[in-house]
Design an enzyme around this catalytic site. Structure first.
Site, PDB file in Angstrom:
ATOM      1  N   HIS A  89       9.014  13.175  31.048  1.00  0.00           N
ATOM      2  CA  HIS A  89      10.293  13.433  30.497  1.00  0.00           C
ATOM      3  C   HIS A  89      10.902  14.811  30.475  1.00  0.00           C
ATOM      4  CE1 HIS A  89       7.952  10.492  27.862  1.00  0.00           C
ATOM      5  NE2 HIS A  89       8.769   9.680  28.065  1.00  0.00           N
ATOM      6  N   ASP A 110      -4.118  -4.755   0.940  1.00  0.00           N
ATOM      7  CA  ASP A 110      -4.531  -4.189   2.305  1.00  0.00           C
ATOM      8  C   ASP A 110      -5.838  -4.639   2.505  1.00  0.00           C
ATOM      9  OD1 ASP A 110      -5.136  -2.747   4.547  1.00  0.00           O
ATOM     10  OD2 ASP A 110      -4.600  -0.570   3.412  1.00  0.00           O
ATOM     11  N   HIS A 121       2.571   2.305   5.170  1.00  0.00           N
ATOM     12  CA  HIS A 121       2.596   0.504   5.196  1.00  0.00           C
ATOM     13  C   HIS A 121       3.857   0.307   4.869  1.00  0.00           C
ATOM     14  CE1 HIS A 121      -1.941  -0.123   5.262  1.00  0.00           C
ATOM     15  NE2 HIS A 121      -1.874   1.198   5.026  1.00  0.00           N
ATOM     16  N   ASN A 160       0.872  -1.163   0.020  1.00  0.00           N
ATOM     17  CA  ASN A 160      -0.109   0.078  -0.120  1.00  0.00           C
ATOM     18  C   ASN A 160       0.929   1.372  -0.037  1.00  0.00           C
ATOM     19  OD1 ASN A 160      -1.533   2.199   1.136  1.00  0.00           O
ATOM     20  ND2 ASN A 160      -3.115   0.951   1.799  1.00  0.00           N
ATOM     21  N   GLU A 188      -4.116   1.559  -3.111  1.00  0.00           N
ATOM     22  CA  GLU A 188      -4.190   2.997  -2.765  1.00  0.00           C
ATOM     23  C   GLU A 188      -3.290   4.051  -3.581  1.00  0.00           C
ATOM     24  OE1 GLU A 188      -5.276   5.706   1.592  1.00  0.00           O
ATOM     25  OE2 GLU A 188      -4.201   3.625   1.584  1.00  0.00           O
ATOM     26  N   TYR A 206      -7.760  -3.848  -2.494  1.00  0.00           N
ATOM     27  CA  TYR A 206      -7.783  -2.824  -1.514  1.00  0.00           C
ATOM     28  C   TYR A 206      -9.076  -2.808  -0.856  1.00  0.00           C
ATOM     29  CZ  TYR A 206      -7.463   1.610   0.786  1.00  0.00           C
ATOM     30  OH  TYR A 206      -7.507   2.789   1.635  1.00  0.00           O
ATOM     31  N   ASN A 212      -7.385  -4.418   5.488  1.00  0.00           N
ATOM     32  CA  ASN A 212      -7.851  -3.268   6.669  1.00  0.00           C
ATOM     33  C   ASN A 212      -8.565  -4.053   7.761  1.00  0.00           C
ATOM     34  OD1 ASN A 212      -7.544  -0.557   6.388  1.00  0.00           O
ATOM     35  ND2 ASN A 212      -8.620  -0.548   4.316  1.00  0.00           N
ATOM     36  N   CYS A 256       4.375   9.876  26.989  1.00  0.00           N
ATOM     37  CA  CYS A 256       3.502   9.760  28.001  1.00  0.00           C
ATOM     38  C   CYS A 256       2.103  10.088  28.006  1.00  0.00           C
ATOM     39  CB  CYS A 256       4.323  10.514  29.083  1.00  0.00           C
ATOM     40  SG  CYS A 256       4.291  12.423  28.804  1.00  0.00           S
TER      41      CYS A 256
END
Length: 619
Positions: A572, A183, A311, A7, A34, A142, A185, A609
């Site tokens: 952080h 793909d 992808h 993809n 795609e 797809y 999905n 975080c």
């Protein structure tokens, strides 16, 4: 034989290096999903690639949406190709056939399922083990994505799955091997998802239920086996009754060779940078019928090292060899009129080709094209023997050029190459009309006869020595010289200096300077007071400009103070990033701060975080 599915999230992103990308994948059959291109936007460099033959399916409802394409090397030319799953898009009668029982689908629904350009089918001849020549059908798909906010798309996705299964199983019944890749999905198992614990009713998802029914293998696995100890050749293993054999006719080739490999994902969110932490899902597959997988497949892998999309490609390798067809199917893009080399120029429709044209009727029969295009189009489409006649006729009908005044007889300007663009804008002081020259010289000489010993008189001479900018201004200049002379005499009697504005007199009528102030145009024998006055004026202007610049800088700094500094996350201690809510709802358009690190699992210390902070209004 090697086959790859990818993809690419927009085929036009590879413009200029598309063939390089295809060659780098090193496969006989490359299936792309795609593509996001319609037929009118497909360029020749993408459609016609040296060493490959291509087959496209375009979205007919939306531009820049969906679309698939299959590229086959010339050593693997298919003998038949078809667009779509329903057969409704085949205009020339060349189809794969075998559509199965579609009684539960209406004609309108079948048309809608194929209108988004989601499937291309190619059939190839291959040589399998034992030198058997067999047929291989490759279905490049797809599958639709189920939008949680659009229930109709969930149903559309399931109906597409059902149609795909009906068509694939019908082709399989004819004795052809079948590979379905692309793909899909939907992530099949919890091991194929980065964070299945956050999904409610993971196994109850309709897409996963369909995969359980479509695929042959072990469902409801309880204990994970190591890749090195699991029996890959026997999919009917039942360990302590915890695994049950599925009833489907196709196999997930990656899980056949790597049944328990964790963190094997093919899709990541680019918005959150999830690829850096491998926080993704596996939704790109290579499915094949069981007999082909067990006897011909050598390996199946994902290729996360290949970037260029959200992808990554998936690859399958088989023992069999492809047999190229002698001719490409009619669906091949090289047969499209825009790429077949048969297109004609518009001018061919404006000229009667192949009929004798009389010289007196030649120009009348040719439509008049705008501007300089006319002559070129006529030369291109009328017989070469008439070309000289066209040139002669064009020269007669061309408007007469504007007559120029004769150049001065006593001066000769030598043609020379200009070193810079500014040279084209320099006035030519020597190019003066001989008829007006005595009058201009007399005016200049009359003003040069002022015998005043003060510094302003030198300034006057210096100014006059730089007069006469062009030949067209001689007559007009007399009036301005007389006016300026009277002002000069008055100012000199009062011992006052002329201002820069008075010396650099600018005509309102012609918007051109009659007295040149550029140092490069001064007379070589006039120096001194004028230079000093110009420097004084320049210094005063610079001081004034610096004062204004300083005030304006302070003003804009007070107005455009910029956004406030972002807060730091608690874990952080790094500056956060600003995001905007784009999902429809009460918070649409609101801004908030989150941790700047890429998204990842909660157990990953390098991942984002949970810091979150709304931006207050007015900030």
């Amino acid at each position: 034989m090697k086959i790859v599915s990818w993809n690419i999230n927009g085929i036009r992103t590879f413009r200029g290096r598309f063939q390089q990308m295809l060659d780098s994948l090193n496969a006989d059959i490359i299936c792309l999903q795609e593509t996001k291109v319609t037929r009118d936007l497909l360029d020749e460099r993408t459609a016609i690639v040296e060493g490959y033959n291509s087959y496209f399916s375009f979205s007919r409802g939306r531009s820049g949406y969906s679309g698939v394409a299959t590229f086959c090397k010339n050593s693997a030319i298919p003998f038949v190709a078809e667009e779509g799953l329903t057969g409704l898009l085949s205009s020339k009668g060349e189809t794969v056939g075998c559509y199965g029982d579609r009684t539960e689908f209406s004609d309108e629904e079948l048309q809608q399922l194929d209108n988004e350009g989601r499937a291309v089918i190619t059939q190839h001849k291959i040589t399998c083990s034992g030198d058997r020549e067999e047929v291989l059908t490759v279905i490049n798909v797809y599958c639709p994505r189920a939008d949680p906010e659009k229930p109709e798309r969930k149903l559309f996705k399931l109906r597409f799955y059902q149609l795909l299964q009906i068509r694939a199983e019908a082709i399989l019944k004819t004795g052809s091997h079948v590979i379905i890749l692309g793909d899909v999905n939907t992530s099949h198992k919890a091991i194929d998802h980065c964070d299945p614990d956050d999904l409610d009713s993971f196994e109850d998802n309709p897409g996963r239920k369909w995969l359980n029914n479509f695929l042959f293998g072990l469902v409801n696995t309880a204990d994970e086996l190591d890749d090195s100890t699991s029996d890959k050749g026997n999919l009917q293993v039942n360990k302590s009754g915890s695994q049950v054999e599925g009833g489907g006719k196709f196999v997930d080739t990656f899980r056949f060779f790597h049944p328990n490999r964790p963190n094997a994902f093919t899709c990541w969110s680019t918005l959150t940078g999830a690829r850096q932490t491998n926080y993704g899902t596996r939704i790109d597959y290579i499915f094949a019928n069981r007999n082909l997988v067990e006897n011909e497949f050598v390996d199946s892998e994902i290729m996360p090292e290949v970037e260029g999309s959200d992808h990554c490609p998936v690859r399958g390798e088989l023992r069999c060899f492809s047999i190229a067809s002698s001719k490409c199917p009619s669906l091949c893009t090289k047969y499209m009129p825009e790429f077949a080399g048969r297109q004609q120029k518009l001018s061919r429709f404006l000229v009667k080709v192949g009929q004798p044209v009389k010289p007196e009727e030649m120009v009348e029969d040719v439509p008049q094209l705008p501007g300089s295009q006319e002559a070129e189009e006529v030369r291109e489409n009328i017989r070469p023997t008439l070309e000289n006649l066209v040139k002669k006729r064009d020269a007669q009908e061309a408007p007469s050029p504007v007559t120029k005044r004769p150049k001065s007889s006593y001066t000769k300007v030598k043609s020379r190459q200009h070193g810079s663009l500014l040279a084209f804008f320099k006035p030519k002081l020597n190019d003066v009309n001989t008829k007006n020259m005595p009058q201009c010289n007399s005016n200049i000489n009359s003003y040069q006869n002022f015998e005043i010993s003060t510094e302003p008189s030198q300034e006057i001479g210096g100014t006059r020595s730089r007069a006469l900018e062009s030949e067209n201004d001689c007559l007009t200049e007399n009036k301005h010289l007389k006016t300026l002379a009277s002002r000069i005499y008055t100012n000199l009697s009062k011992n006052e200096e002329l201002t820069d504005k008075e010396i650099n007199y600018e005509s309102d009528e012609k918007e051109s300077h009659y007295f040149l102030t550029s140092p490069g145009h001064r007379s070589s024998n006039v120096e001194g007071p004028l230079d000093r006055s110009e420097r004084k004026g320049s210094e005063r202007a610079n001081d004034k400009q610096s004062n204004i610049g300083g005030k304006s800088t302070e003003f804009w700094k007070s107005v455009l103070h910029g956004p406030p500094a972002p807060p730091s996350c608690k874990i952080h201690g790094e500056p956060c990033v600003l995001r905007t809510v784009k999902k429809a709802g009460p918070n649409l358009g609101k801004k908030f701060f989150v941790c700047a690190r890429p998204q990842g699992h909660n157990s990953n210390p390098e991942a984002r975080c949970n810091f979150f902070l709304w931006v207050e209004k007015g900030k």
